[in-house]
Motif scaffolding. Structure first.
Motif, PDB file in Angstrom:
ATOM      1  N   TYR A 704      -9.582  -0.333  26.110  1.00  7.55           N
ATOM      2  CA  TYR A 704     -10.709   0.313  26.270  1.00  7.55           C
ATOM      3  C   TYR A 704     -10.637   1.099  27.543  1.00  7.55           C
ATOM      4  O   TYR A 704     -10.825   2.135  27.527  1.00  7.55           O
ATOM      5  N   GLY A 705     -10.054   0.240  28.755  1.00  9.09           N
ATOM      6  CA  GLY A 705      -9.840   1.002  29.967  1.00  9.09           C
ATOM      7  C   GLY A 705     -10.867   1.369  30.818  1.00  9.09           C
ATOM      8  O   GLY A 705     -11.982   1.439  30.339  1.00  9.09           O
ATOM      9  N   ASN A 706     -10.321   1.650  32.149  1.00 12.04           N
ATOM     10  CA  ASN A 706     -11.620   2.074  33.147  1.00 12.04           C
ATOM     11  C   ASN A 706     -12.107   3.328  32.785  1.00 12.04           C
ATOM     12  O   ASN A 706     -13.176   3.665  33.071  1.00 12.04           O
ATOM     13  N   ASP A 707     -11.156   4.170  32.530  1.00 12.47           N
ATOM     14  CA  ASP A 707     -11.441   5.849  32.047  1.00 12.47           C
ATOM     15  C   ASP A 707     -12.539   5.547  31.103  1.00 12.47           C
ATOM     16  O   ASP A 707     -13.565   6.650  31.215  1.00 12.47           O
ATOM     17  N   ARG A 708     -12.523   5.106  30.071  1.00 10.62           N
ATOM     18  CA  ARG A 708     -13.504   4.907  29.107  1.00 10.62           C
ATOM     19  C   ARG A 708     -14.802   4.075  29.395  1.00 10.62           C
ATOM     20  O   ARG A 708     -15.870   4.613  29.094  1.00 10.62           O
ATOM     21  N   LEU A 709     -14.728   3.322  30.222  1.00  9.33           N
ATOM     22  CA  LEU A 709     -15.696   2.631  30.861  1.00  9.33           C
ATOM     23  C   LEU A 709     -16.483   3.819  31.852  1.00  9.33           C
ATOM     24  O   LEU A 709     -17.901   3.927  31.808  1.00  9.33           O
ATOM     25  N   GLU A 710     -15.778   4.535  32.473  1.00  5.19           N
ATOM     26  CA  GLU A 710     -16.466   5.420  33.371  1.00  5.19           C
ATOM     27  C   GLU A 710     -17.126   6.412  32.442  1.00  5.19           C
ATOM     28  O   GLU A 710     -18.319   6.960  32.801  1.00  5.19           O
ATOM     29  N   GLY A 711     -16.457   6.999  31.465  1.00  3.34           N
ATOM     30  CA  GLY A 711     -17.182   7.892  30.682  1.00  3.34           C
ATOM     31  C   GLY A 711     -18.501   7.434  29.802  1.00  3.34           C
ATOM     32  O   GLY A 711     -19.492   8.000  29.866  1.00  3.34           O
ATOM     33  N   PHE A 712     -18.377   6.033  29.616  1.00  2.00           N
ATOM     34  CA  PHE A 712     -19.586   5.564  28.857  1.00  2.00           C
ATOM     35  C   PHE A 712     -20.681   5.547  29.894  1.00  2.00           C
ATOM     36  O   PHE A 712     -21.659   5.947  29.702  1.00  2.00           O
ATOM     37  N   LEU A 713     -20.431   5.181  31.222  1.00  2.10           N
ATOM     38  CA  LEU A 713     -21.562   5.139  32.296  1.00  2.10           C
ATOM     39  C   LEU A 713     -22.194   6.639  32.629  1.00  2.10           C
ATOM     40  O   LEU A 713     -23.362   6.644  32.638  1.00  2.10           O
ATOM     41  N   THR A 714     -21.141   7.572  32.450  1.00  2.00           N
ATOM     42  CA  THR A 714     -21.514   9.075  32.614  1.00  2.00           C
ATOM     43  C   THR A 714     -22.753   9.262  31.712  1.00  2.00           C
ATOM     44  O   THR A 714     -23.690  10.187  32.002  1.00  2.00           O
ATOM     45  N   THR A 715     -22.497   8.848  30.397  1.00  2.00           N
ATOM     46  CA  THR A 715     -23.288   9.297  29.271  1.00  2.00           C
ATOM     47  C   THR A 715     -24.586   8.382  29.048  1.00  2.00           C
ATOM     48  O   THR A 715     -25.554   8.869  28.343  1.00  2.00           O
TER      49      THR A 715
END
Length: 893
Positions: A704-715
């Motif tokens: 899932y990764g940190n980048d995908r986590l950041e993307g989720f929080l952004t949206t």
């Protein structure tokens, strides 16, 4: 270990096949013994060959089993094999000697000493060379060297044995020989027997090839019993038994054919003697006169006149028609003794007028003729015929068979060589051998096929089913049939599996019960009431933990430290399951104990770590992110003990809090920790999580990764704690796409400056019997929110009216009652609850039944309850959402 091994006596080494069982070693020895018997009694034990001109050598095939015994079984059994080989050769020399050497030089003492010594020497050399188990070409080179040494010493021993035996033979059988003649005959006889270097070459090859084959067999064919398939094991044993049968068949065939050929030769020679006897009977008077005159004649006085007498009156014409090649040597003498005169001969080597002893130098040959004449049986003799020419000498070393018959005045003798008698033996034995080979090969193939069908395939099928059972498929049924034993085995396995399945079910139920209890205990240890502090409106907090197993190692916690400070933390234990859960409980207790005292946060973490290390025999550890928040001022103090960094939302943007405070807890007693501080602004939100989130894998083994986590929080930047945790859980689950969860997933969110919300729901049958359950569910939340009695009474009245309408009208035409989902959402400032009732029945809006013009009409026409509900709620709304009815009312206090 290697030093002890080197100090072991050589006789303690058991050969390259030393790891075989006692039965297998005895079977190997039996094969070697049968091979010795086969080689000996098929004339292959010591094969005399000519290598050009008058140079001869013996290829001693009996050395091969001795070498194999040394390599395969060790020195002890190589000595035994050597002694056995010598004994068999001595027995063969008595029963059916192959040639001059066997007849003259072979005795039990000489052969057993010679072969026994060779076995001892070969065993010791091989043990010395192979005890350390050399690999590759070194092994074969050492075996070859040992074979050359043993064959050289054997050939020297063979040479001296021949020298001694032939010397003794000549001394006992020769009269009138000078010492010089004796020495010349002995030396030249031995040199014609074989040349040592030539024999060494042949014997070394004979020994080395099968010995090296043992090493190849050990490396490429031989497997321990527990690694061999049944078919392979049975095939090897069957091949061994068939090979033994083949060798015994060849041996017996050779002996039987030899005896038959010898019997045929005796019959043929007897026919020749009958014919010669009839011829002599026609000239009885002449024979008597000739014999009488020949006895009285002084040959030495007038040899020329005697020859003229023989030419005029001799019996040469009687035997001249017999062919030496076909009928053998035919002789007529006056008596079967050494000084008897030869009166007739069809062979120029045995001249008429010579004494019998001058042609047969061996006394044993004369004795054999005498025995044959007396008994009428065929006898075996050795004819030592020496022919000197220019100081050169040759030996006729073939075995001979003689049949003699005494007549009234003469003795008639028939002699045939063994090569003539057994001329057809090799062809006959070859056909028998080929026929036996074909038959035994057919038997081998037939038995192998039968075994494969009756045993191997059923056993293989049973093993395949057992493998499936061993891998956990207890629904597999073993159905290996074909024999009573296999049927019994299949039924036994199936019965055992059924019993095992029953015990497993019992064990699983017990384990499930225990795990359920453990999960309940673990769940009860984690805060589960949200919001946890409904009277504190300065922050909202929400958390959830989803274990990868029934119980997990992740945990979270929050608690009030004083009137203005809340402590909270999230942690991830290194283990999973029951061990992780136990360590999690210990870690949670230590952290709660020291953080709740209000001491410095870093000091509390350090002390809790020291306590965890003291009792951590399992070597587990835990990563922790812990913090305290002064919810009056917004001051956040935190320590990161090796945990994933959390994220902070400030002014609508998310960022990482990557400050490190120390190592993970539970391993280093003296570990130091440092805290960090910052001040939160109203609307700031923290997201804490364990690595089960960012390290979740999908079906393609992608994180899932940190980048995908950041993307989720952004949206999802505007979500509050409950909604944020729920949506993130959904995002991780969707990413995994049904892949088995490999790690615990724990998420916590805290929002500063936001009053807490609360939600809840239940699903119950839409029947009046469950009305009280619905009211109790909502009243429990109202009690937690300190709702006034008057407001609670109005809420209960609205809820009852709406639920009763659903029960009476929505599912009226259904045979079975449907379900109703009751949800609520609580918000503070002011305290407000929104209750929704959702069903999947027919479309029904109870608000349509409320009177709009004259409320008194409701008394006569119905709809009074709906009217009261509308009047007591702040708001009531109905929508048809797809195939669902959704009724929602709100009430504030």
């Amino acid at each position: 270990m290697a030093r002890k091994r080197d100090k072991l006596p050589l006789f303690r080494w058991h050969g390259m096949l030393g790891d075989m069982s006692t039965g297998q070693r005895m079977m190997t020895l039996l094969v070697l013994f049968v091979t010795v018997v086969t080689l000996t009694f098929t004339q292959m034990g010591m094969l005399h060959i000519s290598v050009g001109g008058d140079r001869n050598a013996y290829v001693v095939y009996l050395l091969a089993p001795i070498a194999v015994a040394a390599v395969a079984l060790g020195p002890l059994w190589s000595v035994v094999t050597g002694l056995f080989s010598g004994a068999m050769l001595a027995l063969h020399a008595v029963v059916q000697p192959h040639g001059y050497y066997e007849a003259v030089a072979v005795t039990p003492t000489s052969t057993m000493l010679l072969f026994g010594f060779s076995g001892l020497l070969m065993g010791l050399l091989i043990a010395l060379a192979l005890r350390k188990d050399p690999k590759g070409w070194r092994r074969y080179a050492r075996v070859a060297i040992a074979c050359v040494v043993v064959s050289w010493l054997f050939s020297i021993g063979f040479f001296f044995n021949a020298l001694f035996s032939i010397s003794a033979h000549l001394v006992m059988s020769s009269d009138g020989l000078s010492v010089q003649d004796m020495s010349r005959r002995v030396v030249k006889s031995v040199m014609r027997m074989g040349e040592v270097p030539l024999q060494v070459v042949f014997d070394s090859i004979i020994m080395a090839l099968p010995s090296m084959a043992v090493g190849w067999f050990k490396s490429h064919v031989w497997l321990p019993v527990d690694q061999q398939h049944m078919k392979r094991t049975f095939s090897l044993w069957l091949l061994l038994v068939v090979s033994l049968g083949f060798m015994l068949t060849v041996t017996v065939s050779h002996v039987v054919v030899s005896q038959q050929e010898l019997a045929n030769a005796q019959a043929s020679m007897n026919d020749r003697l009958n014919s010669l006897e009839r011829r002599l009977g026609l000239q009885d008077e002449r024979v008597r006169l000739f014999v009488s005159a020949a006895k009285d004649w002084d040959v030495q006085a007038d040899e020329a006149q005697f020859e003229r007498f023989l030419e005029a009156y001799g019996l040469e014409a009687v035997v001249k028609d017999y062919s030496v090649d076909v009928d053998g040597v035919m002789l007529i003498t006056d008596a079967p003794k050494k000084d008897s005169l030869i009166l007739g001969s069809n062979d120029d080597r045995y001249g008429v007028g010579k004494e019998l002893g001058s042609c047969f130098d061996d006394e044993e040959a004369i004795e054999g003729i005498v025995r044959s004449a007396q008994n009428g049986t065929i006898e075996r003799i050795v004819l030592d015929t020496y022919q000197d020419d220019d100081d050169e000498m040759s030996i006729i070393a073939d075995m001979n068979y003689v049949l003699a018959r005494n007549l009234e005045d003469t003795t008639i003798i028939a002699i045939k060589t063994s090569s003539a008698i057994f001329a057809n033996r090799d062809d006959n034995v070859l056909w028998i051998t080929l026929s036996s080979f074909v038959l035994l090969a057919f038997v081998f193939r037939l038995v192998s096929k039968l075994l494969d069908r009756v045993v191997i395939k059923p056993v293989g099928s049973a093993n395949k089913d057992l493998e499936a059972i061993s891998n956990g498929d207890l629904d597999t049924i073993v159905d290996a049939r074909g024999s009573l034993e296999m049927c019994s085995l299949s039924d036994g396995i199936n019965t055992t599996v059924d019993t095992l399945r029953g015990w497993i079910d019992v064990a699983e139920r017990r384990i499930d019960q225990e795990l359920t209890t453990a999960k309940a205990i673990q769940s009860s240890a984690l805060p589960s009431t949200f919001p946890p502090f409904p009277d504190i409106h300065e922050f909202d907090i929400y958390a959830s933990m989803n274990a990868a197993k029934m119980v997990g190692g992740d945990f979270y916690d929050f608690f009030l430290i004083d009137d203005e400070t809340v402590g909270f933390l999230i942690a991830d234990v290194s283990g999973k399951g029951i061990p992780g859960a136990l360590f999690m409980m210990a870690a949670k207790a230590e952290l709660d104990n020291y953080m709740s005292t209000g001491m410095d946060l870093a000091e509390a973490i350090m002390t809790a770590n020291f306590r965890l290390c003291a009792g951590n025999d399992a070597g587990m550890f835990v990563t922790v992110w812990a913090a305290t928040l002064n919810y009056r001022t917004g001051l956040l103090t935190y320590v990161n003990a090796g945990h994933n960094p959390p994220l902070l939302r400030h002014d609508g943007a998310w960022s990482w809090l990557k400050q490190k405070g120390g190592l993970f807890m539970g391993t280093f007693e003296q570990a130091k920790y440092r805290s960090s501080q910052m001040t939160l602004a109203h609307g700031d939100e923290l997201l804490l999580y364990t690595d089960g989130v960012n390290e979740a894998f999908n079906v393609n083994e992608e994180e899932y990764g940190n980048d995908r986590l950041e993307g989720f929080l952004t949206t999802h930047s505007n979500l509050h704690p409950r909604e944020l945790v729920g949506e993130l859980r959904k995002s991780v689950s969707a990413w995994a796409e049904g892949t088995e969860q490999s790690d615990d997933i724990t998420i916590m969110s805290l929002e500063y400056g936001k009053a807490p919300n609360a939600t809840g729901s239940i699903v119950i049958p839409a029947t009046l019997e469950h009305l009280d359950e619905v009211i109790d569910f909502i009243d429990a939340e109202l009690a937690r929110r300190l709702c006034s009695f008057g407001a609670q009474h109005k809420i209960d009245m609205v809820l009852e009216e709406l639920f009763v309408n659903i029960c009476h009208y929505v599912y009226a035409d259904c045979k079975e009652p449907g379900s109703c989902r009751v949800e609520y959402l609580y918000k503070g400032n002011p305290s407000t609850i929104a209750v929704s009732l959702i069903d999947e029945g027919v479309a029904f809006n109870p608000l349509d039944r409320a009177p709009t013009d004259n409320p008194l009409d409701a008394v006569e026409n119905g709809g009074l309850g709906i009217l009261l509900a509308i009047n007591n709620a702040d708001d009531i709304a109905y929508i048809r959402d797809g195939d669902k009815n959704v009724l929602t009312f709100t009430k504030s206090w």
